[in-house]
Motif scaffolding. Sequence first.
Motif, short mmCIF file in Angstrom:
data_model
loop_
_atom_site.label_atom_id
_atom_site.label_comp_id
_atom_site.label_asym_id
_atom_site.label_seq_id
_atom_site.Cartn_x
_atom_site.Cartn_y
_atom_site.Cartn_z
N UNK A 64 32.50 36.81 52.88
CA UNK A 64 31.51 36.89 51.82
C UNK A 64 31.07 38.33 51.55
N UNK A 65 31.17 39.17 52.60
CA UNK A 65 30.77 40.56 52.42
C UNK A 65 31.74 41.33 51.54
N UNK A 66 32.94 40.82 51.39
CA UNK A 66 33.97 41.52 50.61
C UNK A 66 33.82 41.30 49.11
N UNK A 67 33.01 40.32 48.71
CA UNK A 67 32.89 40.00 47.28
C UNK A 67 32.38 41.18 46.46
N UNK A 68 31.31 41.89 46.88
CA UNK A 68 30.89 43.05 46.07
C UNK A 68 31.96 44.13 45.95
N UNK A 69 32.71 44.35 47.03
CA UNK A 69 33.79 45.34 46.98
C UNK A 69 34.90 44.93 46.04
N UNK A 70 35.25 43.66 46.06
CA UNK A 70 36.29 43.16 45.16
C UNK A 70 35.82 43.25 43.71
N UNK A 104 33.66 45.37 42.52
CA UNK A 104 33.65 46.78 42.14
C UNK A 104 35.06 47.27 41.82
N UNK A 105 36.04 46.91 42.63
CA UNK A 105 37.43 47.31 42.37
C UNK A 105 37.97 46.69 41.08
N UNK A 106 37.62 45.44 40.81
CA UNK A 106 38.02 44.83 39.53
C UNK A 106 37.34 45.54 38.35
N UNK A 107 36.11 45.97 38.56
CA UNK A 107 35.41 46.73 37.53
C UNK A 107 36.10 48.05 37.22
N UNK A 108 36.61 48.72 38.26
CA UNK A 108 37.36 49.96 38.06
C UNK A 108 38.61 49.70 37.23
N UNK A 109 39.31 48.62 37.56
CA UNK A 109 40.52 48.27 36.82
C UNK A 109 40.21 47.97 35.35
N UNK A 110 39.18 47.18 35.11
CA UNK A 110 38.81 46.84 33.73
C UNK A 110 38.34 48.09 32.98
N UNK A 111 37.56 48.93 33.63
CA UNK A 111 37.07 50.16 32.98
C UNK A 111 38.24 51.07 32.61
N UNK A 112 39.22 51.19 33.49
CA UNK A 112 40.39 52.02 33.19
C UNK A 112 41.14 51.49 31.98
N UNK A 113 41.34 50.19 31.93
CA UNK A 113 42.04 49.58 30.79
C UNK A 113 41.27 49.80 29.50
N UNK A 114 39.96 49.60 29.53
CA UNK A 114 39.14 49.75 28.32
C UNK A 114 39.11 51.20 27.86
N UNK A 115 38.92 52.13 28.77
CA UNK A 115 38.85 53.55 28.40
C UNK A 115 40.17 54.01 27.79
N UNK A 116 41.28 53.64 28.42
CA UNK A 116 42.58 54.06 27.90
C UNK A 116 42.89 53.42 26.55
#
Length: 87
Positions: A1-7, A9-21
């Motif tokens: 359950x502790x890994x959920x915020x990290x996952x 956050x990493x998915x947010x980085x992926x989505x942000x990269x796609x949107x910015x590009x």
Amino acid sequence: MEAVPGIVYLLGILVATIVIRSRAGVGQGPIKILGSDGFGLGWFLTALSASLFWPITLGLWLARGRPEPRVVFNEKAAERRRRSVHP
């Protein structure tokens, strides 16, 4: 359950990269950063920091109002867009 915020956050980085590009008109494939047809180190570092700190980027985006799509970050992006419209 502790890994959920990290996952999330990493998915947010992926989505942000796609949107910015995609909003910059870069595409999702590999990009050339340096050289005569590159996007430039400044654009790359700005996009990288905006992706890594996506919660702040999202907050600023929502506070300032949504920017226009296909924002051109430098002259090389504008030139590439002109070349793709007029072969």
